[in-house]
Each structure stands twice: as C-alpha cells, then as structure tokens.
Motif scaffolding. Structure first.
Motif, PDB file in Angstrom:
ATOM      1  N   ASP A  50      49.549  73.339  54.200  1.00 32.50           N
ATOM      2  CA  ASP A  50      48.874  74.152  53.176  1.00 32.50           C
ATOM      3  C   ASP A  50      47.861  73.313  52.404  1.00 32.50           C
ATOM      4  OD1 ASP A  50      50.567  76.305  53.808  1.00 32.50           O
ATOM      5  OD2 ASP A  50      52.117  75.514  52.501  1.00 32.50           O
TER       6      ASP A  50
ATOM      7  N   ASP B  50      52.046  75.389  48.823  1.00 29.82           N
ATOM      8  CA  ASP B  50      50.767  76.110  48.746  1.00 29.82           C
ATOM      9  C   ASP B  50      49.793  75.365  47.835  1.00 29.82           C
ATOM     10  OD1 ASP B  50      51.865  78.180  50.297  1.00 29.82           O
ATOM     11  OD2 ASP B  50      52.740  79.076  48.535  1.00 29.82           O
TER      12      ASP B  50
ATOM     13  N   ASP C  50      50.932  80.787  45.800  1.00 26.57           N
ATOM     14  CA  ASP C  50      49.629  80.653  46.472  1.00 26.57           C
ATOM     15  C   ASP C  50      48.585  80.082  45.525  1.00 26.57           C
ATOM     16  OD1 ASP C  50      50.732  81.882  48.752  1.00 26.57           O
ATOM     17  OD2 ASP C  50      50.335  83.851  47.914  1.00 26.57           O
TER      18      ASP C  50
ATOM     19  N   ASP D  50      47.015  85.427  47.392  1.00 28.95           N
ATOM     20  CA  ASP D  50      46.316  84.323  48.056  1.00 28.95           C
ATOM     21  C   ASP D  50      45.146  83.830  47.199  1.00 28.95           C
ATOM     22  OD1 ASP D  50      47.985  84.640  50.298  1.00 28.95           O
ATOM     23  OD2 ASP D  50      46.699  86.207  51.076  1.00 28.95           O
TER      24      ASP D  50
ATOM     25  N   ASP E  50      43.292  85.839  52.396  1.00 21.73           N
ATOM     26  CA  ASP E  50      43.343  84.383  52.288  1.00 21.73           C
ATOM     27  C   ASP E  50      42.090  83.854  51.578  1.00 21.73           C
ATOM     28  OD1 ASP E  50      45.724  84.367  53.799  1.00 21.73           O
ATOM     29  OD2 ASP E  50      44.583  84.408  55.635  1.00 21.73           O
TER      30      ASP E  50
ATOM     31  N   LYS F  49      39.896  82.282  59.268  1.00 23.77           N
ATOM     32  CA  LYS F  49      41.340  82.362  59.094  1.00 23.77           C
ATOM     33  C   LYS F  49      41.744  81.301  58.076  1.00 23.77           C
ATOM     34  CE  LYS F  49      45.614  82.375  61.738  1.00 23.77           C
ATOM     35  NZ  LYS F  49      46.238  82.179  63.037  1.00 23.77           N
ATOM     36  N   ASP F  50      42.498  81.687  57.063  1.00 21.08           N
ATOM     37  CA  ASP F  50      42.879  80.752  56.006  1.00 21.08           C
ATOM     38  C   ASP F  50      41.641  80.085  55.396  1.00 21.08           C
ATOM     39  OD1 ASP F  50      45.592  81.254  56.611  1.00 21.08           O
ATOM     40  OD2 ASP F  50      45.532  79.774  58.208  1.00 21.08           O
TER      41      ASP F  50
ATOM     42  N   LYS G  49      44.042  74.088  60.353  1.00 16.87           N
ATOM     43  CA  LYS G  49      45.133  74.989  59.990  1.00 16.87           C
ATOM     44  C   LYS G  49      45.267  74.954  58.470  1.00 16.87           C
ATOM     45  CE  LYS G  49      49.945  75.965  61.080  1.00 16.87           C
ATOM     46  NZ  LYS G  49      51.149  75.515  61.771  1.00 16.87           N
ATOM     47  N   ASP G  50      45.291  76.120  57.846  1.00 16.86           N
ATOM     48  CA  ASP G  50      45.358  76.194  56.385  1.00 16.86           C
ATOM     49  C   ASP G  50      44.239  75.378  55.746  1.00 16.86           C
ATOM     50  OD1 ASP G  50      47.761  77.653  56.606  1.00 16.86           O
ATOM     51  OD2 ASP G  50      48.903  75.807  56.799  1.00 16.86           O
TER      52      ASP G  50
END
Lengths: 94, 94, 94, 94, 94, 94, 94
Positions: A50, B50, C50, D50, E50, F49-50, G49-50
């Motif tokens: 994250d 997060d 988040d 988010d 997101d 994405k993200d 990712k993220d």
C-alpha cells in the motif's frame, strides 16, 4: 544459514518442548490454531505494501511466538525450518 | 511481562467471572460470538496500514471488552494470555 | 456510562417496542436482516481508513436505525448494550 | 420525512405497479435479482472512500431504478421505505 | 431514451441474432458465460475509484460485446435494456 | 481486425497444435489450468488501477502463453478469438 | 531461453531430487502445500502495485524455494518450466 527469504518473510526454527518450557512458555495442546515458539534464523529485506515500507521488527536470534498453521516447512542440511511472513509472528519473547 | 507483541497486536489477560461482575459487566452466556472482558498486559508499537500509522488506543492496565473468538491463546509462566489485534478490542471500560 | 468504544465504534441501547412505536417507527418482524431502532450512548473517536479520517456522524442521544445482526451485545450494570461500527448504522431519526 | 441517512445512503419509497407503468417502466417479474423503481425521499451527505469524496448523484424526488435485494426495509409513520447505498441505485429515470 | 445511468454504468440494448450476424459477429451458443453483442443507448458520467477518475470509453451508438450474466435487465416503453458497469463491456466492434 | 478491446484487455487468436509445436512450445494435456499459446490480434489502451496507469506490455503479433480458463471466447467473421485481461497473459515467446 | 514473463512473473526450472539433495535442501514429501526447489531461468520487468513499483529480487541462475501448487507449468523445446509470480517464491538459497 544460507536461506535468504524474500520480501517480508522470516525463516524460523521451532524450539523443542524442553526449550520452550525453559523459556517459561507452555503452549496449549488442543487449540485449533495453537501458537508455537521458535527462533529466528533469517530475516527478509522487508517490502512495500500500500505504498508504505514494511520494516522488519524481528532479528536473527529472537524468540518468537507464531501461529502453527502459517508458513511453509522446509528441510535444509538435515534441520527443519519454517518460512512465514512477519505478519504471522504474534510476539517476541524477551 | 516479557512478551512484546508485534505491529498493532495487544496481549491481554482475561478477567475471571467474579472480577468481571465486580466491574459491573455481565456478559451473555449464549451469544455466538460473545464479547469478554480482559486486562491489557502488553501493547505493540502500532503499524502502518494503507499508508497511515495505526496508533495504539489502549495502554497497559486498561480493562477492555473483546470478541471471544479473536486472537491466539498462549501460556506464559503458568498464566494464560490472549494475543489479538487492537481492532478486535471493542471498547475500554473506565 | 463508562464504556469508551474504540475507533469508529458506537455503543447503542435498543429502544423497547413501545418507545419505537412512539417514535413513529414500526419495524418489520419477518425480514431476514431487519433494521432496529436504538439510542446512542457512547461514540468512539473515529479512525483512519484508506488514509482518510472517518468522522463520527452520530452523537450521544441520537435515535438510530441499525441492522439487527451487526455488532456485539454486552451487559453493563444490569442493562444490555450493543457495540457496533458506525457504518452499520443506517440512519438517524429526527 | 425525518429519517436522515448516514454516509452515501439513500432512503427511497417504492412506486406501486400503476405508478411504475405510468412512468413507462415495466419491470420483469422473473429475474433473479430484478430491478425496481422508487422515488428518493432522503439523501445522505456522501462519504469518503479510498481518499476520495463520493458525491451524491441523486436528489429528493428523483425516480430511480435499484436492485430489489439491496438495502434494508423500514416502516415509518405507516409507510414502508428502503435504505440503501447510492451504489445500489442503477439509474435515474427522467 | 430517458434512463440516466449512475457512476460508470452503461445502458445497452441487445442486438437480435440477424443484426449480430450482419455485423460479422457470431457468438458461441454453449459457453458457460458467453459474450453477447449490444448497442449502447446511454452512458453514465463516470466515477472515481481508488482516487482516480474512471473515464467512459464507450459512447451512445457503439456496438459492444459484453458478458451475458453481468448487469440488470429492465423494460422501458416496451423495449428491454440491460444496465451494467463499463468494466463488464469487453470490447467495441467497429 | 475490427474489435477494439476496452481497458487492459487483449484479443488473442489461439495457435493450432502444429503452430504451437513449430514454435517449440508443447503444452501439457492434463494440467487442471493448462496454459496455452496464442497470437495477439488487438490490444486495449491500458487503464488506471490504484491510481497508477497499467501500460500494455504486449503488442499485435506477439506470441503469448495464457491460462486456458481465463477470458471470454467470441467468433468474428468466421474465426474464434479470446478476449482476456493482460494480467492473464503469463509470458511472451520470442 | 526465449520466454519473457510479464509483470512480476518468473520462469523457473525445477531441480531434480539429486540436485536438490546436493544443494543441501531436502523437502518434506507429505506436506499439503510442500515447497520445492528450482532455478530461475527468466525474470519479468516488475510491475506497479498500489502505486508502488515491485522490484524483482531474484535473478537468472538463482536457486529458489517456491510453493508447489503456485504457478503454471509449460513445456518449451522439450523441457518443463513453471511460470509463477515472484510473491510465490519463498526464499533464495545461497
């Protein structure tokens, strides 16, 4: 020890019952997911999750309590080890 | 107490029925996931989730209510403890 | 009231049928996850999720509708309460 | 109307068949999760998800199509309402 | 067309077999989750996910292939439509 | 080829056994989720994405290995294609 | 080796029992998800990712331990390989 775990993984060696008892920890024999005691023998470099670095909070030589059914077991030079993620380590016993 | 929990974990010791009653809390005996009362004996350093630090909101000595089936039980120097994540603690009783 | 809920949790006390009817709310008796009415008796400090603070939108004294099977029940000084997350509260009745 | 929904929830009142037909919408009677038509009677303040504010896209008086099995039903002053999240509203009919 | 879909939803009208064949697409009749062809009749405003705006990549009049079991069916002024999320549209046929 | 895939989807055409063998790849016939070989015929624009753009790593003409049960099959002008997400492509054979 | 894995995937070749034993690793034969040893033959470029780049921590020639049931098996020029994600590699043996 020549196993270098990846990411936030840790290699541990389970302590025998007598060692465990000497440490003062007696673990319940019937719990469905019983914690167990082990010694840390190798620690991964940590990883990002994250967007945040997960720092390793355990070091080689630490006595730790972990959930029995987490991780993967492997034999190396005649000894058994468990490779698991740091988040499956519950606590360090000092 | 020599167990140092990792991340956002907390080590608690369950209060006996008489102690619970003295505190004014009586817990239902038949709920499927019944809360229980305990005293906090060790608190982890918190963790990032997060990208945000999870601060620990409980401290050693707090009386807390938690969900019975959360956490892992462990014996240490003859006493039983439970190691669980702070998010499984419902409330502090003051 | 001496129960301090953690995070985004809320402690509520269910209203009896006569109180509910007086408020003008009549709840269906057969729905699988029927909402119910309660009064807020304690509110947590909120929490981060988040990377965003979840502010508490309810306050002590609010009459609220919540999903029956959410939360944990607890007895305190002879009275029954429910501890649940704010996101399980559907609406405030004014 | 005195029900104030929390977060991104909306309170709606289902339209009777004759009203639905008058609006030109005829809903299938056999679909497993059939949409239905309703009128919006109360709208929550929106919420953060988010790290992004979810704005409310519907307003009181809108005719909306929603999934039948989403939301919670509640009676208030003799009338039945449904409380659901805005994301369970499929479309507005204009 | 008076149905305004919310968020990243799209309203489509399935093309009859003869139309589908004329377009050059023949869809398999036995696949467990067979794609189908339709024409876009209404497009939502997009939404944030997101922390990122999801832009709509289809427009009214586009011929699209979508997964059969996604979305909700609705009748409007005697015609059948399907309301689904843009992510359930596989491709545009040009 | 007139199918324009959306987001991070890719349209591929499976290679016949003889073509596969000529490429040097022989795929196991009994694995539960056996990979297969195909040629890329159309590539989507990528997606977010993200909060991060997913760039397309394959291009038209690439020979790829993918998981058999991923994606949707479609016939177009007498030929069969599969539409799948780029993340279901395991590798490019060069 | 002409297979170029996508994203954070890695192509590995399993080591035979004798090779494994020579390396000092003996793997348990009865564990439900037993780790195994292999040599890395190709490494993907990494992926996001993220919102964070996943860097590849293994390189061609590394001996690695991985979970048996992860990844996809493929034959190429008469040899069997496994394509798996880097997160399914437990450790590097040095």
């Amino acid at each position: 020890m020549n196993i270098r775990p990846l990411g936030d993984r840790v290699v541990i060696k389970r302590l025998e019952a007598e060692e465990t008892t000497k440490s003062g920890i007696v673990l319940p024999g019937s719990a469905q997911e019983k914690p167990q005691m082990a010694e840390v023998v190798a620690v991964g470099p940590g990883m990002y999750k994250d967007g945040q670095k997960i720092e390793m909070e355990v070091k080689v030589g630490d006595k730790v309590i972990f959930s029995k059914y987490s991780g993967n077991e492997v034999k190396f030079e005649g000894e058994e080890y468990t490779i698991l993620k740091q988040e499956d380590i519950l606590a360090v016993v000092e």
